[in-house]
Design an enzyme around this catalytic site. Structure first.
Site, mmCIF file in Angstrom:
data_model
loop_
_atom_site.group_PDB
_atom_site.id
_atom_site.type_symbol
_atom_site.label_atom_id
_atom_site.label_comp_id
_atom_site.label_asym_id
_atom_site.label_seq_id
_atom_site.Cartn_x
_atom_site.Cartn_y
_atom_site.Cartn_z
ATOM 1 N N ASP A 90 149.978 0.162 28.910
ATOM 2 C CA ASP A 90 149.617 -0.051 30.312
ATOM 3 C C ASP A 90 148.586 -1.169 30.371
ATOM 4 O O ASP A 90 147.758 -1.308 29.466
ATOM 5 C CB ASP A 90 148.983 1.213 30.895
ATOM 6 C CG ASP A 90 149.998 2.299 31.205
ATOM 7 O OD1 ASP A 90 151.166 2.177 30.779
ATOM 8 O OD2 ASP A 90 149.617 3.284 31.868
ATOM 9 N N HIS A 147 152.282 1.572 22.113
ATOM 10 C CA HIS A 147 153.594 2.066 21.695
ATOM 11 C C HIS A 147 154.486 0.931 21.200
ATOM 12 O O HIS A 147 154.189 -0.240 21.400
ATOM 13 C CB HIS A 147 154.263 2.800 22.857
ATOM 14 C CG HIS A 147 153.571 4.067 23.256
ATOM 15 N ND1 HIS A 147 154.131 5.316 23.080
ATOM 16 C CD2 HIS A 147 152.348 4.280 23.822
ATOM 17 C CE1 HIS A 147 153.288 6.244 23.521
ATOM 18 N NE2 HIS A 147 152.197 5.639 23.981
ATOM 19 N N SER A 252 140.891 -2.636 24.845
ATOM 20 C CA SER A 252 140.973 -4.065 24.586
ATOM 21 C C SER A 252 142.361 -4.594 24.855
ATOM 22 O O SER A 252 142.887 -4.433 25.945
ATOM 23 C CB SER A 252 140.509 -4.431 23.186
ATOM 24 O OG SER A 252 140.428 -5.833 23.066
#
Length: 286
Positions: A90, A147, A252
Site C-alpha cells: 500500500d 508482498h 519507508s
C-alpha cells in the site's frame, strides 16, 4: 529557509541512534504508554482500522505489533489478470519508468545507480540494466507489509548498510542518491518474467526490516552481507504471487526492478498515484 534547515538536519542528526530509540519506544509494553501512543498515532495519521484483522488498538502488545498489523481476509484482493504484476505494498507511486544508463529516476534533477542500490555487485545488477523500475512509498497510515509482485524463487538477499535519511518528497528532491544511500535489503527472485529485485529501503526511525524467511535482517555489525539461497545445501524458498515477503517496523519504501522488455507499467500510473497491495500495476511486455 525551513526546507534548507530540514535538509541540513538530515545530515547532522545521529540517524542510527534515533532509530534505536524509536525501536525501544515501538517495542514498549507498558500498557498505558503503548495504548496512548498508538491511539495518538492512529488519530494523527487517520489510520483506517476497519480492515485490520484486530481492530481494537489496545489489543496490540506494543506499537510495532499495531504498525505491522495483519489485514482481514479479502481486504486486499489480488488482480487475477494473467501475468499481472502486483503492487508490493500500500502507498503511493514515488516514481516509475525505464532504467536508463544504469540509473533510476528519483526526483527532478536526481537519480541513483542500480549498481549502488544493489550493494555494488556488478553481476547482481547487470540483468536489470535497461529494464524497468517502480518505487512505492509507504506513508505512516499505510499497511506496512510488503508482498510479492509475482511468484518467485529466492536466489539472493543482500543487506546493505547506510545512512537513514528521512524519506519524503523534500528529501527525494534534495538528497542525492537517497535510496542508494539509505540502509536497505535487496531480495533477488527468479520469476516468469526473469530476475526481479524487491528492495526494502529503510528511513529515519525505521527500527528494522524483516523478511519472512530470515526474520530481522540487520546484522550485529552494520556491514554489507550477502545471503545466497540457490546453493544445494539450502532448501529452495518459493513465494507465490501476493504472498508476504517482509515488513517494515516503521515505514519507508519498496523498489521493484525488472530486466529489459519484461513488463509494461499501467498507463494510468504516474508519480503520486495511490496504490494498494494486490493491485495490478504492470502487464507482460511480450
Amino acid at each position: 529557509m525551513k526546507k534548507q534547515l530540514f535538509i541540513l538536519s538530515q545530515y547532522l542528526l545521529p540517524h542510527h541512534l534515533l532509530s534505536r530509540l524509536a525501536g525501544c519506544i515501538a517495542e514498549c509494553r507498558v500498557r498505558w504508554f503503548k495504548n496512548a501512543f498508538t491511539a495518538w498515532f492512529a488519530k494523527r495519521y487517520q489510520v483506517d482500522m476497519s480492515q485490520a484483522l484486530v481492530e481494537d488498538l489496545t489489543a496490540y502488545e506494543h506499537f510495532n505489533a499495531f504498525f505491522t498489523r495483519a489485514l482481514k481476509d479479502g481486504a486486499r484482493p489480488l488482480d487475477q489478470t494473467p501475468g499481472a504484476v502486483l503492487s508490493p505494498a500500500d502507498g503511493a507511486v514515488s516514481q516509475l519508468g525505464p532504467i536508463e544508463h544504469g540509473r533510476v529516476f528519483q526526483a527532478k534533477g536526481h537519480s541513483f545507480s542500480v549498481l549502488e542500490l544493489l550493494g555494488g555487485d556488478a553481476a547482481l545488477s547487470a540483468p536489470f540494466m535497461g529494464g524497468d523500475f517502480a518505487t512505492v512509498y509507504l506513508s505512516p497510515k499505510d499497511y506496512h507489509r510488503v508482498h510479492m509482485p509475482l511468484a518467485g524463487t529466492l536466489r539472493e538477499m543482500v543487506y546493505i548498510p547506510g545512512r537513514i535519511f528521512s524519506v519524503n518528497q523534500t528529501t527525494a528532491e534534495n538528497v542525492p542518491e537517497l535510496f542508494a544511500r539509505n540502509e536497505r535489503v535487496a531480495c533477488i527472485f527468479d520469476t516468469e518474467r526473469g530476475p526481479m529485485a524487491v528492495v526494502l529501503v529503510g528511513a529515519m526511525i525505521v527500527a528494522s526490516i524483516e523478511t519472512v524467511w530470515a526474520g530481522l535482517v540487520t546484522p550485529p555489525k552494520r556491514e554489507l552481507k550477502t545471503f545466497r539461497y540457490d546453493e544445494a545445501a539450502r532448501a529452495p524458498i518459493h513465494l507465490e504471487k501476493g504472498a508476504e515477503l517482509g515488513r517494515f517496523k516503521l515505514g519507508s519504501t519498496a523498489i521493484v526492478l525488472f530486466g529489459p522488455d519484461q513488463v509494461k507499467w499501467a498507463e494510468e500510473l504516474v508519480a503520486g498515484s495511490p496504490v494498494q497491495m494486490g493491485q495490478g500495476i504492470a502487464a507482460p511486455k511480450a
